[in-house]
Design a protein around this motif. Structure first.
Motif, PDB file in Angstrom:
ATOM      1  N   SER A 135       0.846  -1.192   0.000  1.00 46.01           N
ATOM      2  CA  SER A 135       0.000   0.000   0.000  1.00 46.01           C
ATOM      3  C   SER A 135       0.878   1.237   0.000  1.00 46.01           C
ATOM      4  N   VAL A 136       0.322   2.358  -0.441  1.00 41.23           N
ATOM      5  CA  VAL A 136       1.046   3.618  -0.276  1.00 41.23           C
ATOM      6  C   VAL A 136       1.254   3.937   1.201  1.00 41.23           C
ATOM      7  N   ALA A 137       0.463   3.292   2.070  1.00 41.18           N
ATOM      8  CA  ALA A 137       0.636   3.473   3.515  1.00 41.18           C
ATOM      9  C   ALA A 137       1.969   2.924   3.994  1.00 41.18           C
ATOM     10  N   ALA A 138       2.630   2.104   3.165  1.00 41.17           N
ATOM     11  CA  ALA A 138       3.963   1.620   3.509  1.00 41.17           C
ATOM     12  C   ALA A 138       4.999   2.727   3.453  1.00 41.17           C
ATOM     13  N   THR A 139       4.693   3.792   2.709  1.00 43.43           N
ATOM     14  CA  THR A 139       5.645   4.880   2.483  1.00 43.43           C
ATOM     15  C   THR A 139       5.217   6.186   3.119  1.00 43.43           C
ATOM     16  N   TYR A 140       3.921   6.483   3.055  1.00 43.50           N
ATOM     17  CA  TYR A 140       3.423   7.793   3.487  1.00 43.50           C
ATOM     18  C   TYR A 140       2.577   7.644   4.753  1.00 43.50           C
ATOM     19  N   PRO A 141       2.965   8.291   5.860  1.00 50.31           N
ATOM     20  CA  PRO A 141       2.222   8.141   7.111  1.00 50.31           C
ATOM     21  C   PRO A 141       0.936   8.953   7.123  1.00 50.31           C
ATOM     22  N   VAL A 173       9.440 -11.119  -8.190  1.00 50.95           N
ATOM     23  CA  VAL A 173       8.707 -10.638  -7.007  1.00 50.95           C
ATOM     24  C   VAL A 173       8.368  -9.174  -7.211  1.00 50.95           C
ATOM     25  N   THR A 174       7.104  -8.829  -6.975  1.00 53.08           N
ATOM     26  CA  THR A 174       6.650  -7.446  -7.124  1.00 53.08           C
ATOM     27  C   THR A 174       5.853  -7.014  -5.903  1.00 53.08           C
ATOM     28  N   SER A 175       6.130  -5.809  -5.422  1.00 55.05           N
ATOM     29  CA  SER A 175       5.300  -5.166  -4.397  1.00 55.05           C
ATOM     30  C   SER A 175       4.379  -4.176  -5.095  1.00 55.05           C
ATOM     31  N   ILE A 176       3.061  -4.387  -4.964  1.00 58.80           N
ATOM     32  CA  ILE A 176       2.065  -3.497  -5.560  1.00 58.80           C
ATOM     33  C   ILE A 176       1.542  -2.592  -4.462  1.00 58.80           C
ATOM     34  N   GLU A 177       1.602  -1.272  -4.678  1.00 61.26           N
ATOM     35  CA  GLU A 177       1.339  -0.307  -3.610  1.00 61.26           C
ATOM     36  C   GLU A 177       0.276   0.704  -4.038  1.00 61.26           C
ATOM     37  N   PRO A 178      -1.004   0.334  -3.890  1.00 65.24           N
ATOM     38  CA  PRO A 178      -2.076   1.230  -4.317  1.00 65.24           C
ATOM     39  C   PRO A 178      -2.429   2.272  -3.253  1.00 65.24           C
ATOM     40  N   GLY A 179      -2.978   3.376  -3.742  1.00 68.51           N
ATOM     41  CA  GLY A 179      -3.630   4.350  -2.882  1.00 68.51           C
ATOM     42  C   GLY A 179      -5.095   3.968  -2.712  1.00 68.51           C
ATOM     43  N   MET A 180      -5.985   4.924  -2.826  1.00 72.07           N
ATOM     44  CA  MET A 180      -7.401   4.707  -2.508  1.00 72.07           C
ATOM     45  C   MET A 180      -8.112   3.900  -3.598  1.00 72.07           C
ATOM     46  N   VAL A 181      -8.603   2.732  -3.198  1.00 79.55           N
ATOM     47  CA  VAL A 181      -9.366   1.844  -4.063  1.00 79.55           C
ATOM     48  C   VAL A 181     -10.705   1.605  -3.375  1.00 79.55           C
ATOM     49  N   GLU A 182     -11.795   1.841  -4.065  1.00 79.65           N
ATOM     50  CA  GLU A 182     -13.101   1.657  -3.419  1.00 79.65           C
ATOM     51  C   GLU A 182     -13.495   0.186  -3.450  1.00 79.65           C
ATOM     52  N   GLU A 232       3.638   1.776  -7.693  1.00 81.95           N
ATOM     53  CA  GLU A 232       2.791   2.599  -6.826  1.00 81.95           C
ATOM     54  C   GLU A 232       1.725   3.276  -7.675  1.00 81.95           C
ATOM     55  N   LEU A 233       0.477   3.174  -7.236  1.00 76.41           N
ATOM     56  CA  LEU A 233      -0.632   3.729  -7.989  1.00 76.41           C
ATOM     57  C   LEU A 233      -1.524   4.553  -7.078  1.00 76.41           C
ATOM     58  N   MET A 234      -2.020   5.672  -7.583  1.00 73.24           N
ATOM     59  CA  MET A 234      -3.003   6.486  -6.870  1.00 73.24           C
ATOM     60  C   MET A 234      -4.043   6.994  -7.866  1.00 73.24           C
ATOM     61  N   PRO A 235      -5.267   7.257  -7.419  1.00 80.39           N
ATOM     62  CA  PRO A 235      -6.171   8.007  -8.279  1.00 80.39           C
ATOM     63  C   PRO A 235      -5.640   9.427  -8.450  1.00 80.39           C
ATOM     64  N   VAL A 236      -5.974  10.050  -9.559  1.00 78.33           N
ATOM     65  CA  VAL A 236      -5.485  11.404  -9.819  1.00 78.33           C
ATOM     66  C   VAL A 236      -5.921  12.363  -8.713  1.00 78.33           C
ATOM     67  N   SER A 237      -7.085  12.098  -8.122  1.00 81.30           N
ATOM     68  CA  SER A 237      -7.629  13.000  -7.101  1.00 81.30           C
ATOM     69  C   SER A 237      -6.958  12.850  -5.743  1.00 81.30           C
ATOM     70  N   GLN A 238      -6.072  11.883  -5.583  1.00 82.99           N
ATOM     71  CA  GLN A 238      -5.349  11.696  -4.327  1.00 82.99           C
ATOM     72  C   GLN A 238      -3.894  12.087  -4.530  1.00 82.99           C
ATOM     73  N   SER A 239      -3.358  12.895  -3.627  1.00 81.15           N
ATOM     74  CA  SER A 239      -1.936  13.219  -3.706  1.00 81.15           C
ATOM     75  C   SER A 239      -1.371  13.270  -2.290  1.00 81.15           C
ATOM     76  N   PHE A 240      -0.496  14.231  -1.982  1.00 81.01           N
ATOM     77  CA  PHE A 240       0.272  14.184  -0.744  1.00 81.01           C
ATOM     78  C   PHE A 240      -0.102  15.342   0.171  1.00 81.01           C
ATOM     79  N   ALA A 241      -0.298  15.034   1.453  1.00 75.37           N
ATOM     80  CA  ALA A 241      -0.699  16.043   2.428  1.00 75.37           C
ATOM     81  C   ALA A 241       0.535  16.736   3.000  1.00 75.37           C
TER      82      ALA A 241
END
Length: 249
Positions: A135-141, A173-182, A232-241
Motif C-alpha cells: 500500500s502507499v501506507a507503507a511509504t506515506y504516514p 517478485v513485485t510489491s504493488i502499492e495502491p492508494g485509494m481503491v473503493e 505505486e498507484l493512486m487516483p489522480v484526485s489523491q496526492s500528498f498532504a
C-alpha cells in the motif's frame, strides 16, 4: 501466457476482480477466503477454472497445509497473489485496541509469510511470480495508520529482500502499492459503517478493484527476464498532504 494463480482473499474487492480477470484470460485460479457462500458464488460464476478454498489466513496450520490439499489440475502454482489483508480501526495508537492490531499483523504479515513459504518450492521449480499487495501506507504516514502502515511497510520490504534471497532462481517478485481503491476495505476497517465508507470515497473518483486487477494481470504477462520491483498507484484526485503542526496556546 496462462497458468495457475493462487489468490488469497479472493471473495471481495481486488482478489475477486483478479480472479475474474485471470479466468477470463484462460488461467486456472485457486481463490481463498473465509466466507464459504462467497466462494461458492464465485465458483458458480467462474466455472471449472476456479477452485474455491475455504481458508483463514490467521490459521497457520491450515495455511501451511493448503498447497498439498489442492486437486491435481491446480497444484502447479505459477503465480502467488498475496492479496488477503485488513486494517484495524483508525484510532490513534494511544487509543488502539491490541486485539485489532494483532488481527491485522496475523493476517497481513504472518499469514502472508506462511503461504509464501509453503508455495516457494513449487514457485522456484516453475520460475514463477510472487505478487505482494502492499500500500502507499507503507511509504506515506497518516494519523491512525501506524499499525496498518507498519504491516504494509513489512510487505514492501519483505518483497525486496525476498527477491534478493531468490536471486538466480528465476522467480520474480513485485510489491504493488495502491492508494485509494473503493472496495469493502473501509467497511471492514470501520466494522460495517457504510456511511463512513461512502463519505471517504464521495466525489473523489477512486481507483477500482478492476483497475488493480488489470495492473496485476499486466505484471504477470511481462516476459520472464523482466521484474517489476515495485509499482505505486493512486487516483489522480489523491496526492500528498502537508505536515501536521501542533501549536502552543
Amino acid at each position: 501466457m496462462t497458468g495457475t494463480i493462487f489468490i488469497t482473499g479472493a471473495t471481495a474487492g481486488i482478489g475477486a476482480a483478479a480472479a475474474r480477470r485471470f479466468v477470463q484470460a484462460g488461467w486456472r485460479v485457486v481463490g481463498t477466503g473465509r466466507r464459504q457462500e462467497r466462494l461458492d458464488a464465485l465458483g458458480q460464476e467462474l466455472g471449472d477454472r476456479f477452485h474455491p478454498l475455504l481458508l483463514d489466513m490467521t490459521d497457520i496450520a491450515a495455511v501451511e497445509a493448503a498447497p498439498d490439499a489442492l486437486p491435481e489440475p491446480f497444484r502447479a502454482v505459477d503465480v502467488l497473489l498475496n492479496n488477503a489483508g485488513m486494517a484495524p480501526p483508525m484510532a490513534p495508537a494511544q487509543e488502539g485496541d491490541l486485539a485489532d492490531w494483532r488481527q491485522a499483523i496475523d493476517t497481513n504479515i504472518t499469514g502472508l509469510l506462511a503461504i509464501t513459504r509453503a508455495l516457494l518450492p513449487g514457485l522456484i521449480e516453475r520460475k514463477g511470480l510472487i505478487l505482494n499487495l502492499s500500500s502507499v501506507a507503507a511509504t506515506y504516514p497518516y494519523r491512525g495508520g501506524a499499525v496498518y502502515g507498519g504491516t504494509k511497510a513489512f510487505v514492501r520490504q519483505f518483497s525486496l529482500d525476498l527477491r534478493s534471497d531468490l536471486h538466480g532462481t528465476g522467480v520474480r517478485v513485485t510489491s504493488i502499492e495502491p492508494g485509494m481503491v473503493e472496495t469493502e476495505f473501509t467497511l471492514v476497517r470501520t466494522k460495517g459503517d457504510q456511511a463512513a465508507s461512502d463519505a471517504l470515497y464521495a466525489g473523489m473518483n477512486p481507483m477500482t478493484a478492476e483497475d488493480i486487477a488489470e495492473t496485476l494481470f499486466w505484471i504477470a504477462g511481462q516476459p520472464p527476464h523482466l521484474n517489476v520491483n515495485t509499482i505505486e498507484l493512486m487516483p489522480v484526485s489523491q496526492s500528498f498532504a502537508g505536515f501536521q503542526v501542533a501549536r502552543e496556546g
